[in-house]
Design a protein around this motif. Structure first.
Motif, PDB file in Angstrom:
ATOM      1  N   VAL A  24       0.944  -1.343   0.067  1.00  0.00           N
ATOM      2  CA  VAL A  24      -0.052   0.067  -0.147  1.00  0.00           C
ATOM      3  C   VAL A  24       0.901   1.370   0.034  1.00  0.00           C
ATOM      4  O   VAL A  24       0.765   2.079  -0.610  1.00  0.00           O
ATOM      5  CB  VAL A  24      -0.905   0.100   1.115  1.00  0.00           C
ATOM      6  N   ASP A  25       2.189   1.103   0.669  1.00  0.00           N
ATOM      7  CA  ASP A  25       2.773   2.418   0.841  1.00  0.00           C
ATOM      8  C   ASP A  25       3.566   2.643  -0.526  1.00  0.00           C
ATOM      9  O   ASP A  25       3.572   3.817  -1.156  1.00  0.00           O
ATOM     10  CB  ASP A  25       3.924   2.113   1.923  1.00  0.00           C
ATOM     11  N   ARG A  26       3.948   1.568  -1.254  1.00  0.00           N
ATOM     12  CA  ARG A  26       4.279   1.815  -2.561  1.00  0.00           C
ATOM     13  C   ARG A  26       3.458   2.340  -3.753  1.00  0.00           C
ATOM     14  O   ARG A  26       3.910   3.103  -4.671  1.00  0.00           O
ATOM     15  CB  ARG A  26       5.167   0.385  -3.155  1.00  0.00           C
ATOM     16  N   GLU A  27       2.077   1.574  -3.549  1.00  0.00           N
ATOM     17  CA  GLU A  27       1.178   1.870  -4.781  1.00  0.00           C
ATOM     18  C   GLU A  27       0.333   2.958  -4.543  1.00  0.00           C
ATOM     19  O   GLU A  27      -0.413   3.410  -5.631  1.00  0.00           O
ATOM     20  CB  GLU A  27       0.536   0.598  -4.960  1.00  0.00           C
ATOM     21  N   LEU A  28      -0.076   3.370  -3.409  1.00  0.00           N
ATOM     22  CA  LEU A  28      -1.174   4.298  -3.176  1.00  0.00           C
ATOM     23  C   LEU A  28      -0.698   5.667  -3.014  1.00  0.00           C
ATOM     24  O   LEU A  28       0.500   5.765  -2.124  1.00  0.00           O
ATOM     25  CB  LEU A  28      -2.126   3.827  -2.318  1.00  0.00           C
ATOM     26  N   PRO A  29      -1.312   6.812  -3.067  1.00  0.00           N
ATOM     27  CA  PRO A  29      -1.064   8.074  -2.847  1.00  0.00           C
ATOM     28  C   PRO A  29      -0.894   8.552  -1.423  1.00  0.00           C
ATOM     29  O   PRO A  29      -1.815   7.796  -0.691  1.00  0.00           O
ATOM     30  CB  PRO A  29      -1.881   9.122  -3.896  1.00  0.00           C
ATOM     31  N   ASP A  30      -0.513   9.447  -0.741  1.00  0.00           N
ATOM     32  CA  ASP A  30      -0.690   9.766   0.535  1.00  0.00           C
ATOM     33  C   ASP A  30      -2.088  10.082   0.950  1.00  0.00           C
ATOM     34  O   ASP A  30      -2.600   9.689   1.933  1.00  0.00           O
ATOM     35  CB  ASP A  30       0.129  11.078   0.705  1.00  0.00           C
ATOM     36  N   ARG A  31      -3.138  10.580  -0.043  1.00  0.00           N
ATOM     37  CA  ARG A  31      -4.457  10.771   0.248  1.00  0.00           C
ATOM     38  C   ARG A  31      -5.317   9.856  -0.479  1.00  0.00           C
ATOM     39  O   ARG A  31      -5.343   9.964  -1.910  1.00  0.00           O
ATOM     40  CB  ARG A  31      -4.884  12.269  -0.147  1.00  0.00           C
ATOM     41  N   ILE A  32      -5.837   8.696  -0.092  1.00  0.00           N
ATOM     42  CA  ILE A  32      -6.621   7.893  -0.781  1.00  0.00           C
ATOM     43  C   ILE A  32      -8.039   7.974  -1.029  1.00  0.00           C
ATOM     44  O   ILE A  32      -8.605   8.257  -0.206  1.00  0.00           O
ATOM     45  CB  ILE A  32      -6.482   6.250   0.043  1.00  0.00           C
ATOM     46  N   ASP A  33      -8.328   8.173  -2.345  1.00  0.00           N
ATOM     47  CA  ASP A  33      -9.506   8.567  -2.676  1.00  0.00           C
ATOM     48  C   ASP A  33     -10.350   6.882  -2.755  1.00  0.00           C
ATOM     49  O   ASP A  33      -9.998   6.320  -3.761  1.00  0.00           O
ATOM     50  CB  ASP A  33      -9.710   9.199  -4.088  1.00  0.00           C
ATOM     51  N   LEU A  34     -11.533   7.176  -1.981  1.00  0.00           N
ATOM     52  CA  LEU A  34     -12.153   5.733  -2.012  1.00  0.00           C
ATOM     53  C   LEU A  34     -13.015   5.579  -3.318  1.00  0.00           C
ATOM     54  O   LEU A  34     -13.305   4.301  -3.755  1.00  0.00           O
ATOM     55  CB  LEU A  34     -13.184   5.915  -0.947  1.00  0.00           C
ATOM     56  N   ASP A  35     -13.371   6.427  -4.168  1.00  0.00           N
ATOM     57  CA  ASP A  35     -14.107   6.303  -5.412  1.00  0.00           C
ATOM     58  C   ASP A  35     -12.981   5.432  -6.525  1.00  0.00           C
ATOM     59  O   ASP A  35     -13.560   4.910  -7.216  1.00  0.00           O
ATOM     60  CB  ASP A  35     -14.412   7.568  -6.155  1.00  0.00           C
ATOM     61  N   ARG A  36     -11.730   5.886  -6.339  1.00  0.00           N
ATOM     62  CA  ARG A  36     -10.739   5.215  -6.920  1.00  0.00           C
ATOM     63  C   ARG A  36     -10.331   3.934  -6.334  1.00  0.00           C
ATOM     64  O   ARG A  36      -9.827   2.895  -7.176  1.00  0.00           O
ATOM     65  CB  ARG A  36      -9.421   5.981  -7.181  1.00  0.00           C
ATOM     66  N   HIS A  37     -10.133   3.928  -5.057  1.00  0.00           N
ATOM     67  CA  HIS A  37      -9.140   2.809  -4.332  1.00  0.00           C
ATOM     68  C   HIS A  37     -10.020   2.123  -3.364  1.00  0.00           C
ATOM     69  O   HIS A  37      -9.575   0.992  -2.556  1.00  0.00           O
ATOM     70  CB  HIS A  37      -8.037   3.270  -3.786  1.00  0.00           C
ATOM     71  N   GLY A  38     -11.334   2.174  -3.234  1.00  0.00           N
ATOM     72  CA  GLY A  38     -12.306   1.525  -2.615  1.00  0.00           C
ATOM     73  C   GLY A  38     -12.299  -0.096  -2.386  1.00  0.00           C
ATOM     74  O   GLY A  38     -12.414  -0.778  -1.515  1.00  0.00           O
ATOM     75  N   GLY A  39     -12.101  -0.461  -3.601  1.00  0.00           N
ATOM     76  CA  GLY A  39     -11.970  -2.038  -3.723  1.00  0.00           C
ATOM     77  C   GLY A  39     -10.724  -2.449  -3.119  1.00  0.00           C
ATOM     78  O   GLY A  39     -10.912  -3.726  -2.841  1.00  0.00           O
TER      79      GLY A  39
END
Length: 57
Positions: A24-39
Protein backbone atom coordinates in the motif's frame (compact mmCIF):
# COMPACT_ATOMS: atom_id res chain seq x y z
CA UNK A 1 -14.30 10.30 0.78
CA UNK A 2 -10.55 10.72 1.26
CA UNK A 3 -8.49 8.68 3.71
CA UNK A 4 -4.92 9.30 4.80
CA UNK A 5 -2.55 6.55 3.71
CA UNK A 6 -0.95 6.67 7.18
CA UNK A 7 -4.24 5.48 8.73
CA UNK A 8 -4.37 2.51 6.35
CA UNK A 9 -0.73 1.65 7.00
CA UNK A 10 -1.24 1.83 10.77
CA UNK A 11 -4.30 -0.44 10.60
CA UNK A 12 -2.44 -3.03 8.53
CA UNK A 13 0.66 -2.95 10.72
CA UNK A 14 -1.51 -3.25 13.83
CA UNK A 15 -2.78 -6.53 12.38
CA UNK A 16 0.76 -7.68 11.64
CA UNK A 17 0.25 -7.37 7.87
CA UNK A 18 3.55 -5.66 7.20
CA UNK A 19 3.98 -6.90 3.62
CA UNK A 20 0.53 -5.58 2.71
CA UNK A 21 1.37 -2.29 4.38
CA UNK A 22 4.56 -2.09 2.30
CA UNK A 23 2.52 -2.72 -0.88
CA UNK A 24 0.00 0.00 0.00
CA UNK A 25 2.83 2.39 0.84
CA UNK A 26 4.43 1.84 -2.59
CA UNK A 27 1.26 1.83 -4.69
CA UNK A 28 -1.15 4.39 -3.26
CA UNK A 29 -0.96 8.18 -2.88
CA UNK A 30 -0.76 9.90 0.51
CA UNK A 31 -4.46 10.78 0.28
CA UNK A 32 -6.51 7.73 -0.79
CA UNK A 33 -9.68 8.46 -2.77
CA UNK A 34 -12.30 5.79 -2.06
CA UNK A 35 -13.91 6.30 -5.45
CA UNK A 36 -10.67 5.14 -7.05
CA UNK A 37 -9.25 2.75 -4.44
CA UNK A 38 -12.24 1.58 -2.41
CA UNK A 39 -12.01 -1.91 -3.89
CA UNK A 40 -8.49 -2.34 -2.55
CA UNK A 41 -9.57 -1.32 0.94
CA UNK A 42 -12.45 -3.79 0.74
CA UNK A 43 -10.04 -6.52 -0.34
CA UNK A 44 -7.85 -5.67 2.66
CA UNK A 45 -10.97 -5.81 4.87
CA UNK A 46 -10.56 -2.26 6.10
CA UNK A 47 -13.60 -0.20 7.07
CA UNK A 48 -13.22 3.25 5.49
CA UNK A 49 -15.49 4.81 8.10
CA UNK A 50 -13.01 3.87 10.83
CA UNK A 51 -10.08 5.28 8.88
CA UNK A 52 -11.64 8.49 7.61
CA UNK A 53 -10.50 11.97 8.55
CA UNK A 54 -14.06 13.15 7.92
CA UNK A 55 -16.48 13.29 10.87
CA UNK A 56 -19.42 10.84 10.58
CA UNK A 57 -22.68 12.26 9.27
Amino acid sequence: MIIAKTAVLAALRERGQHSRAAFVDRELPDRIDLDRHGGLLAMLRLDPAKLSDDPPM
